[in-house]
Design an enzyme around this catalytic site. Structure first.
Site, PDB file in Angstrom:
ATOM      1  CG  ASN A  91      -3.602   3.733   0.704  1.00  0.00           C
ATOM      2  OD1 ASN A  91      -4.814   3.810   0.872  1.00  0.00           O
ATOM      3  ND2 ASN A  91      -2.987   2.585   0.497  1.00  0.00           N
TER       4      ASN A  91
ATOM      5  CG  HIS B  23      -2.157  -0.607  -4.073  1.00  0.00           C
ATOM      6  ND1 HIS B  23      -2.572   0.664  -3.742  1.00  0.00           N
ATOM      7  CD2 HIS B  23      -2.422  -1.372  -2.980  1.00  0.00           C
ATOM      8  CE1 HIS B  23      -3.045   0.656  -2.506  1.00  0.00           C
ATOM      9  NE2 HIS B  23      -2.976  -0.560  -2.031  1.00  0.00           N
TER      10      HIS B  23
ATOM     11  CD  GLU C 143      -3.145   3.873  -6.049  1.00  0.00           C
ATOM     12  OE1 GLU C 143      -3.462   5.055  -5.904  1.00  0.00           O
ATOM     13  OE2 GLU C 143      -2.580   3.219  -5.144  1.00  0.00           O
TER      14      GLU C 143
ATOM     15  CB  SER D 217      -0.882   0.033   1.252  1.00  0.00           C
ATOM     16  OG  SER D 217      -1.637  -1.144   1.348  1.00  0.00           O
TER      17      SER D 217
HETATM   18  N1  LIG Z   1      -6.041  -4.465   3.997  1.00  0.00           N
HETATM   19  C1  LIG Z   1      -6.202  -3.622   2.983  1.00  0.00           C
HETATM   20  O1  LIG Z   1      -7.195  -2.886   2.906  1.00  0.00           O
HETATM   21  C2  LIG Z   1      -5.177  -3.571   1.878  1.00  0.00           C
HETATM   22  C3  LIG Z   1      -5.528  -2.991   0.651  1.00  0.00           C
HETATM   23  C4  LIG Z   1      -4.583  -2.977  -0.392  1.00  0.00           C
HETATM   24  C5  LIG Z   1      -3.321  -3.508  -0.188  1.00  0.00           C
HETATM   25  N2  LIG Z   1      -3.010  -4.054   1.033  1.00  0.00           N
HETATM   26  C6  LIG Z   1      -1.652  -4.604   1.185  1.00  0.00           C
HETATM   27  O2  LIG Z   1      -1.751  -6.014   1.003  1.00  0.00           O
HETATM   28  C7  LIG Z   1      -0.712  -6.657   1.782  1.00  0.00           C
HETATM   29  C8  LIG Z   1      -1.350  -7.696   2.691  1.00  0.00           C
HETATM   30  O3  LIG Z   1      -2.286  -7.065   3.545  1.00  0.00           O
HETATM   31  P1  LIG Z   1      -3.570  -7.823   4.149  1.00  0.00           P
HETATM   32  O4  LIG Z   1      -4.565  -6.766   4.460  1.00  0.00           O
HETATM   33  O5  LIG Z   1      -3.953  -8.986   3.290  1.00  0.00           O
HETATM   34  O6  LIG Z   1      -2.955  -8.343   5.532  1.00  0.00           O
HETATM   35  P2  LIG Z   1      -3.371  -9.608   6.432  1.00  0.00           P
HETATM   36  O7  LIG Z   1      -2.902  -9.287   7.818  1.00  0.00           O
HETATM   37  O8  LIG Z   1      -4.791  -9.991   6.215  1.00  0.00           O
HETATM   38  O9  LIG Z   1      -2.475 -10.784   5.797  1.00  0.00           O
HETATM   39  C9  LIG Z   1      -1.063 -10.767   5.866  1.00  0.00           C
HETATM   40  C10 LIG Z   1      -0.506 -12.053   5.278  1.00  0.00           C
HETATM   41  O10 LIG Z   1       0.923 -12.007   5.422  1.00  0.00           O
HETATM   42  C11 LIG Z   1       1.376 -13.244   5.947  1.00  0.00           C
HETATM   43  N3  LIG Z   1       2.615 -13.015   6.662  1.00  0.00           N
HETATM   44  C12 LIG Z   1       2.779 -12.365   7.833  1.00  0.00           C
HETATM   45  N4  LIG Z   1       4.085 -12.360   8.178  1.00  0.00           N
HETATM   46  C13 LIG Z   1       4.750 -13.018   7.182  1.00  0.00           C
HETATM   47  C14 LIG Z   1       6.100 -13.382   6.981  1.00  0.00           C
HETATM   48  N5  LIG Z   1       7.045 -13.050   7.868  1.00  0.00           N
HETATM   49  N6  LIG Z   1       6.421 -14.072   5.844  1.00  0.00           N
HETATM   50  C15 LIG Z   1       5.460 -14.416   4.951  1.00  0.00           C
HETATM   51  N7  LIG Z   1       4.151 -14.128   5.113  1.00  0.00           N
HETATM   52  C16 LIG Z   1       3.808 -13.439   6.210  1.00  0.00           C
HETATM   53  C17 LIG Z   1       0.239 -13.698   6.852  1.00  0.00           C
HETATM   54  O11 LIG Z   1       0.330 -15.082   7.110  1.00  0.00           O
HETATM   55  C18 LIG Z   1      -0.987 -13.333   5.995  1.00  0.00           C
HETATM   56  O12 LIG Z   1      -1.199 -14.333   5.001  1.00  0.00           O
HETATM   57  C19 LIG Z   1       0.014  -5.537   2.536  1.00  0.00           C
HETATM   58  O13 LIG Z   1       1.144  -5.153   1.805  1.00  0.00           O
HETATM   59  C20 LIG Z   1      -1.029  -4.418   2.547  1.00  0.00           C
HETATM   60  O14 LIG Z   1      -0.440  -3.132   2.672  1.00  0.00           O
HETATM   61  C21 LIG Z   1      -3.902  -4.117   2.053  1.00  0.00           C
END
Ligand SMILES: NC(=O)c1ccc[n+]([C@@H]2O[C@H](COP(=O)([O-])OP(=O)(O)OC[C@H]3O[C@@H](n4cnc5c(N)ncnc54)[C@H](O)[C@@H]3O)[C@@H](O)[C@H]2O)c1
Length: 283
Positions: free
Chosen positions: A191, A141, A153, A120
């Site tokens: 963001n 993204h 994005e 993000s």
């Molecule tokens: N939540 C949102 O609204 C959103 C929107 C767009 C992009 N994102 C981005 O997407 C990505 C994931 O976010 P999310 O919301 O799915 O988070 P989440 O907390 O739901 O999931 C995180 C994932 O990362 C894994 N993980 C954690 N530590 C790890 C490690 N050391 N090695 C490998 N895997 C690991 C976890 O097991 C899980 O599968 C981030 O970069 C976030 O910024 C999030």
């Protein structure tokens, strides 16, 4: 242009699950890698549950459910991503974790494969430089929930080739999304504009200006937003929100990006929003 047929997704959290569903719905073969098979299987079960609800409401069919789920496989092995044309990393918003994964992916993914991140806010160029193919690394993204949100994005780090950006734009379009290209700056477009607003919503609540419910009602009714800032913070995840604010603050040193104390305390308490069933609201 790089032809994308097989897509690898790294991470099975909120976004990993959404990215897998979007890709499979668009007809791509998808392999999702999670650290444990249990969480990978749970992710597939959650997509299946979504289909069950949609079928009940007459918005999907058993044939569609079978076709989409038939295109998704789950694994705990990074090696299973070797023959992917595109890998999208979507693990926790932590630069050190993502950098280590990009260095590992470089060893595993075929040399012609594009490696993208769903970060993000984090600097995509730093991930690109963990590989020997920085020209084939970019940001793709998606927004949450990925199957419903129209925008993608496509983030261009200094190192990316035009071909990689064109392939990423084409992929997002093939997924039925509206793709916009943006430079590699913390927060990209959405963001960078959204998070000062979310952060300030928590600030005015801390100051006692109005209740959580009133602020959400005000922003929905007064700005025609589909949800208020507190409901949105709970949807995004408070841990992810603090990580985003920290990355924005580190890059721009703008006080509007300095996460307000309540957000950090709630993360410390494990009140992360919808994913832990407790945030500003209870679920
Ligand atoms: N939540 C949102 O609204 C959103 C929107 C767009 C992009 N994102 C981005 O997407 C990505 C994931 O976010 P999310 O919301 O799915 O988070 P989440 O907390 O739901 O999931 C995180 C994932 O990362 C894994 N993980 C954690 N530590 C790890 C490690 N050391 N090695 C490998 N895997 C690991 C976890 O097991 C899980 O599968 C981030 O970069 C976030 O910024 C999030």
């Amino acid at each position: 242009m790089t032809e994308i047929k097989k897509v690898g997704i790294l991470g099975s959290g909120i976004m990993g699950a959404g990215l897998a569903e979007v890709a499979a719905r668009a007809g791509f073969d998808v392999v999702v890698r999670s650290r444990s098979l249990q969480t990978a299987d749970a992710m597939i079960a959650s997509i299946d549950k979504g289909f069950a609800k949609a079928i009940e409401r007459g918005k999907s069919t058993e044939d569609e459910r079978a076709a989409v789920l038939g295109r998704i496989s789950a694994t705990d092995q990074l090696g299973a991503l070797a023959d992917c044309d595109l890998v999208i990393e979507s693990v926790v918003e932590d630069l050190a974790v993502k950098k280590a994964l990009f260095a590992e992916l470089e060893q595993i993914v075929k040399p012609s494969g594009i490696i993208a991140t769903n970060t993000s806010t984090l600097p995509v160029v730093e991930l690109a430089m963990q590989t020997k193919r920085p020209d084939k690394v970019c940001g793709i993204h998606f927004f949450n929930p990925a199957p419903a949100m129209k925008l993608v994005e496509v983030v261009r780090p200094l190192t990316a080739s035009d071909e990689t950006i064109a392939a990423a734009m084409a992929y997002a379009t093939a997924c039925g999304k509206d793709a916009v290209e943006v430079k590699d700056r913390a927060g990209f477009i959405v963001n960078a504009l959204l998070f000062p607003y979310l952060n300030n919503a928590v600030r005015i609540w801390e100051q006692g200006t109005a209740s959580i419910e009133s602020i959400d009602t005000a922003m929905k009714g007064g700005c025609n937003f589909p949800m208020g800032p507190f409901a949105l913070l709970d949807l995004v995840g408070l841990d992810t929100s603090v990580a985003i604010l920290d990355a924005l603050h580190a890059e721009f040193a703008d006080p509007n990006y300095a996460a307000v104390p309540t957000l950090r305390r709630m993360v410390a308490a494990g009140h992360l929003g919808r994913k832990t069933k407790r945030g500003f609201y209870s679920y």
